[in-house]
Scaffold this motif. Structure first.
Motif, PDB file in Angstrom:
ATOM      1  N   GLY A 159     -11.781 -19.389 -14.708  1.00 29.02           N
ATOM      2  CA  GLY A 159     -12.465 -20.255 -14.168  1.00 29.02           C
ATOM      3  C   GLY A 159     -12.373 -20.328 -12.557  1.00 29.02           C
ATOM      4  O   GLY A 159     -11.179 -20.732 -12.010  1.00 29.02           O
ATOM      5  N   GLU A 169      -9.833 -20.525 -28.889  1.00 31.04           N
ATOM      6  CA  GLU A 169     -11.059 -21.425 -28.534  1.00 31.04           C
ATOM      7  C   GLU A 169     -12.019 -21.689 -29.649  1.00 31.04           C
ATOM      8  O   GLU A 169     -12.885 -20.747 -30.081  1.00 31.04           O
ATOM      9  N   TYR A 179     -18.836 -11.104 -25.515  1.00 32.13           N
ATOM     10  CA  TYR A 179     -17.919 -11.643 -24.797  1.00 32.13           C
ATOM     11  C   TYR A 179     -18.105 -13.254 -24.485  1.00 32.13           C
ATOM     12  O   TYR A 179     -19.312 -13.180 -23.626  1.00 32.13           O
ATOM     13  N   THR A 202      -4.897 -22.010 -17.049  1.00 33.12           N
ATOM     14  CA  THR A 202      -4.101 -21.049 -17.676  1.00 33.12           C
ATOM     15  C   THR A 202      -2.819 -20.722 -16.826  1.00 33.12           C
ATOM     16  O   THR A 202      -2.976 -20.813 -15.535  1.00 33.12           O
ATOM     17  N   ARG A 241     -10.362 -13.372 -25.488  1.00 35.94           N
ATOM     18  CA  ARG A 241      -9.428 -12.381 -25.840  1.00 35.94           C
ATOM     19  C   ARG A 241     -10.048 -11.395 -27.015  1.00 35.94           C
ATOM     20  O   ARG A 241      -9.536 -11.154 -27.908  1.00 35.94           O
TER      21      ARG A 241
HETATM   22  C1  LIG Z   1     -12.862 -16.855 -20.084  1.00 35.02           C
HETATM   23  C2  LIG Z   1     -11.520 -16.832 -20.400  1.00 35.02           C
HETATM   24  O1  LIG Z   1     -10.850 -17.984 -20.953  1.00 35.02           O
HETATM   25  C3  LIG Z   1     -11.260 -19.157 -20.583  1.00 35.02           C
HETATM   26  C4  LIG Z   1     -11.024 -19.648 -19.072  1.00 35.02           C
HETATM   27  C5  LIG Z   1      -9.901 -20.222 -19.072  1.00 35.02           C
HETATM   28  C6  LIG Z   1      -9.394 -20.584 -17.483  1.00 35.02           C
HETATM   29  O2  LIG Z   1     -10.245 -20.278 -16.560  1.00 35.02           O
HETATM   30  O3  LIG Z   1      -8.317 -20.800 -17.317  1.00 35.02           O
HETATM   31  C7  LIG Z   1      -9.030 -20.616 -19.981  1.00 35.02           C
HETATM   32  C8  LIG Z   1      -9.411 -20.296 -21.416  1.00 35.02           C
HETATM   33  C9  LIG Z   1     -10.606 -20.075 -21.707  1.00 35.02           C
HETATM   34  O4  LIG Z   1     -11.438 -21.132 -21.722  1.00 35.02           O
HETATM   35  C10 LIG Z   1     -11.079 -15.523 -20.960  1.00 35.02           C
HETATM   36  O5  LIG Z   1      -9.975 -15.549 -21.642  1.00 35.02           O
HETATM   37  O6  LIG Z   1     -11.656 -14.353 -20.706  1.00 35.02           O
END
Ligand SMILES: C=C(O[C@@H]1C=C(C(=O)O)C=C[C@H]1O)C(=O)O
Length: 374
Positions: A346, A169, A289, A187, A330
């Motif tokens: 999320g 990101e 993080y 995701t 990550r």
């Molecule tokens: C918060 C994280 O990832 C974030 C949350 C995501 C989601 O909710 O699907 C996807 C990518 C990132 O913006 C993480 O990897 O810890």
């Protein structure tokens, strides 16, 4: 040449002096920045030059590693890179049932608050522990080999600790006044399909991020452009991504970063309500993080071919100032042979707590694969 860079990193670690070594997405150049003393430098007005490392907490101090020494070298990912498809190969550390229940209840509580109208989205995370063999530098090399499309880094400060990550990101890229950012959310596991179907929950969750970023940027930029939304692979995961570009009316990096960080991709919406919920309920400190990291105000010489203006037929050079910041996802913090891995996802009104737990397990695979050399 690359060997020299590795030696320089080892020497700096032995001397317990700050360093950062990193490679940008899809590039081969690995850069090492070495600080000559052990002080902590902070970024105050974002007019400094150096590598920044910022915590999730907006009010927290942003650490700066000045470019006292820069060593760079090309890295060729080896043919023996780690396979990203075989999920079963990972040995997930056993989780305490209380840990799992805590996360599931936390997600359920957030869904309740969303239904009550307190906020629309919140990103909830947790940590997990794993042990590993070998040296952190070995882990960094594995990151380079495995995640060629990510921003891979190893960051060390004797007063703060050692962090490693491979993030997909971008927070923001700035060159002169031209900016590029992205909304990344939603995701699902990568199964071989580069463009899988996405459910309404993921699409809505991601479009909330896009809307937030475009609204936030409206007053600061002209020529705002929002790309089509596409699937993006990040190791063994897929995400939805929309690219957003524009031209800053005034070059004020501090103001821009303040507006963007933390985006609803890692915090939530509205920003302050989600932030308050996270800090009151997550039960641990995220530290770096979901913060951000990267190059601030780097000078880059760009050589262009001769033009009509250039009568002597020489190439002419111009100096550009570039800032390339990434969201710290990550990632893991290393102490001795123990890694603390940070994972989150999320939450919206359509979230299912058990599935959100599963998403954090899937996300942990990014670092576990490297730790376990799978
Ligand atoms: C918060 C994280 O990832 C974030 C949350 C995501 C989601 O909710 O699907 C996807 C990518 C990132 O913006 C993480 O990897 O810890």
């Amino acid at each position: 040449m690359f060997q020299q860079l590795l030696q320089r990193i080892e020497e700096q670690l032995l001397q317990e002096k700050p360093l950062v070594v990193y490679r940008k997405p899809s590039q081969k150049m690995v850069k090492g920045i070495f600080q000559s003393d052990s002080k902590i430098h902070y970024c105050i007005d974002f007019k400094e030059t150096g590598f920044v490392f910022a915590p999730f907490n907006e009010k927290g101090e942003v650490i700066l590693i000045p470019i006292d020494e820069l060593v760079q070298s090309q890295f060729e990912p080896s043919e023996h890179s780690i396979s990203l498809n075989n999920k079963s190969q990972i040995d997930y550390p056993s989780t305490d049932i209380d840990e799992k229940n805590f996360h599931i209840q936390l997600v359920a509580k957030a869904i309740d608050e969303i239904k009550k109208g307190r906020f629309k989205k919140v990103v909830l995370s947790r940590l997990m522990s794993a042990t590993f063999q070998g040296a952190p530098l070995q882990l960094f090399l594995k990151l380079l080999n495995t995640y060629t499309e990510a921003f891979c880094y190893m960051w060390y400060h004797p007063k703060v600790g050692l962090w490693l990550g491979a993030t997909p990101e971008v927070l923001v890229n700035i060159q002169n006044k031209q900016i590029q950012t992205m909304s990344l959310a939603g995701t699902q596991p990568y199964t071989g399909d580069p463009d899988p179907d996405w459910k309404k929950k993921e699409r809505e969750e991601q479009s909330m991020v896009t809307n937030y970023i475009t609204n936030a940027l409206k007053s600061l930029v002209t020529n705002l452009y929002i790309s089509e939304t596409e699937s993006l692979r990040a190791g063994s995961l897929m995400h939805l991504r929309t690219k957003i570009t524009g031209r800053l009316k005034v070059l004020d990096i501090k103001k821009l970063v303040k507006l963007l960080h933390p985006t609803p991709a890692v915090g939530g919406l509205p920003k302050s309500e989600a932030y308050d919920f996270i800090t009151a309920n997550e039960n641990y400190n995220r530290e770096f993080y979901t913060g951000y990291l990267g190059e601030l105000n780097f000078k880059e010489e760009i050589e262009r071919a001769s033009s009509n203006r250039n009568i002597e037929n020489k190439a002419y050079r111009s100096i550009h100032t570039k800032t390339d910041l990434f969201v710290n996802l990550r990632c893991m913090q290393i102490v001795g042979h123990n890694a603390t891995i940070y994972v989150g996802g999320g939450i919206t009104t359509d979230s299912i707590p058990e599935q959100e737990w599963g998403e954090t397990v899937n996300k942990s695979a990014t670092m576990l694969k490297v730790i376990q050399n799978r």
